[in-house]
Write an enzyme that holds these catalytic residues in place. Structure first.
Site, mmCIF file in Angstrom:
data_model
loop_
_atom_site.group_PDB
_atom_site.id
_atom_site.type_symbol
_atom_site.label_atom_id
_atom_site.label_comp_id
_atom_site.label_asym_id
_atom_site.label_seq_id
_atom_site.Cartn_x
_atom_site.Cartn_y
_atom_site.Cartn_z
ATOM 1 N N ASN A 11 0.689 -1.636 -0.069
ATOM 2 C CA ASN A 11 0.018 -0.455 0.097
ATOM 3 C C ASN A 11 0.745 1.414 0.033
ATOM 4 O OD1 ASN A 11 -1.942 1.787 0.367
ATOM 5 N ND2 ASN A 11 -2.409 1.727 2.365
ATOM 6 N N TRP A 12 0.633 1.662 -0.855
ATOM 7 C CA TRP A 12 2.222 3.246 -1.580
ATOM 8 C C TRP A 12 0.779 4.194 -0.631
ATOM 9 C CZ3 TRP A 12 4.636 2.049 -6.623
ATOM 10 C CH2 TRP A 12 5.355 1.070 -6.538
ATOM 11 N N HIS A 95 -9.908 1.526 4.484
ATOM 12 C CA HIS A 95 -8.484 1.618 5.140
ATOM 13 C C HIS A 95 -9.176 2.239 6.843
ATOM 14 C CE1 HIS A 95 -4.589 3.070 6.274
ATOM 15 N NE2 HIS A 95 -4.228 1.386 6.056
ATOM 16 N N GLU A 163 -5.786 -4.801 10.713
ATOM 17 C CA GLU A 163 -5.379 -3.963 10.679
ATOM 18 C C GLU A 163 -5.316 -3.328 11.941
ATOM 19 O OE1 GLU A 163 -2.749 -2.464 7.434
ATOM 20 O OE2 GLU A 163 -4.538 -1.703 7.397
ATOM 21 N N GLY A 225 2.106 -1.271 4.658
ATOM 22 C CA GLY A 225 2.348 0.169 4.322
ATOM 23 C C GLY A 225 4.202 0.826 4.343
HETATM 24 P P1 PGA Z 1 2.807 0.330 7.918
HETATM 25 O O1 PGA Z 1 0.935 0.817 7.426
HETATM 26 O O2 PGA Z 1 3.090 -1.204 7.640
HETATM 27 O O3 PGA Z 1 2.991 1.589 7.715
HETATM 28 O O4 PGA Z 1 1.954 0.256 9.624
HETATM 29 C C1 PGA Z 1 0.334 -0.322 7.569
HETATM 30 C C2 PGA Z 1 -1.169 -0.005 6.221
HETATM 31 O O5 PGA Z 1 -1.177 1.177 6.654
HETATM 32 O O6 PGA Z 1 -1.603 -0.108 5.909
#
Ligand code: PGA
Length: 242
Positions: A11-12, A95, A163, A225
């Protein structure tokens, strides 16, 4: 995409200028090392060009509209049918950054997931408890009500991304027993709504965490992320799934 293969989602977010993204993808394509499915979620602006340029790679959308219209006077929105027309097969819904910054409710997330499914796009539906629910021991009930409100009952394939809000971008990875306890529960609950489903974990996934998650049967992959923006770190994550 076969369900037996593990899935790594990059996820960019609102990162990676087009040029930087292409440099990353070019190196990635040349590395030729993946036995898992890798799905990149670049900025919506770049999806079409990247899909055309890197036909060996998979791309999805970070979002789509919740409106039940394929087109119309809805400034700034992107419909599921527009994504489908481009060949986009995955779209993320709900998200926590969208829920937080853009006040997206469960109802909106459900509508997005439904729009995606209706256009034959696999939704990646994000759920996760906040710190307060965790501290009060209410994680399971918080997740249960999110699932009930956000996940459409379907025979089509869906992906649920667990998440925990307190883990995203925080460098804090959940303890092993916590993750197992919550994910086993989630898997069971998701199956009731959608038999053809995958469960991935997201939140502070780096190479070390990925190595560990790749060995957990109850997880079908990870959503990454920050670490998906760093080429070497991301390669390590992908390799740990080989
Ligand atoms: P992170 O983000 O890996 O930087 O914690 C994950 C996300 O927001 O999907």
């Amino acid at each position: 995409m076969e369900t037996s293969r593990k899935l790594i989602i990059a996820n960019w977010k609102m990162n990676m200028a087009y040029k930087n993204g292409c440099e990353f993808l070019e190196k990635f394509e040349n590395a030729d090392l993946y036995s898992s499915d890798i799905l990149f979620l670049p900025s919506s602006l770049h999806i079409q060009a990247m899909l055309e340029k890197y036909s060996n790679l998979k791309f999805g959308s970070q979002d789509l509209t919740y409106l039940d219209q394929k087109q119309g006077s809805f400034t700034g929105e992107i419909s599921a049918s527009m994504l489908n027309e481009l060949g986009v097969r995955y779209a993320m819904c709900g998200h926590s950054e969208r829920r937080g910054f853009f006040k997206e409710t469960n109802k909106i997330v459900y509508a997005k997931a439904k729009n995606a499914l209706d256009a034959n796009i696999t939704p990646i539906i994000c759920v996760g408890e906040n710190m307060k629910s965790k501290l009060l021991g209410r994680t399971k009930s918080a997740l249960k009500s999110q699932l009930k409100a956000c996940v459409p009952e379907t025979n089509k394939k869906i992906i649920v991304a667990y998440e925990p809000l307190w883990a995203i971008g925080a460098g804090e990875f959940p303890p092993a027993d916590y993750l197992e306890y919550i994910c086993s529960y989630l898997k069971e609950q998701v199956q009731i709504l959608a038999k053809n489903s995958m469960l991935v974990y997201g939140g502070s996934v780096d190479a070390k965490a990925a190595k560990w998650t790749s060995k957990q049967d109850y997880l079908d992959g990870v959503l990454v992320g920050g670490a998906s923006l760093k080429f070497n770190e991301f390669i390590k994550i992908v390799k740990s799934y080989d």
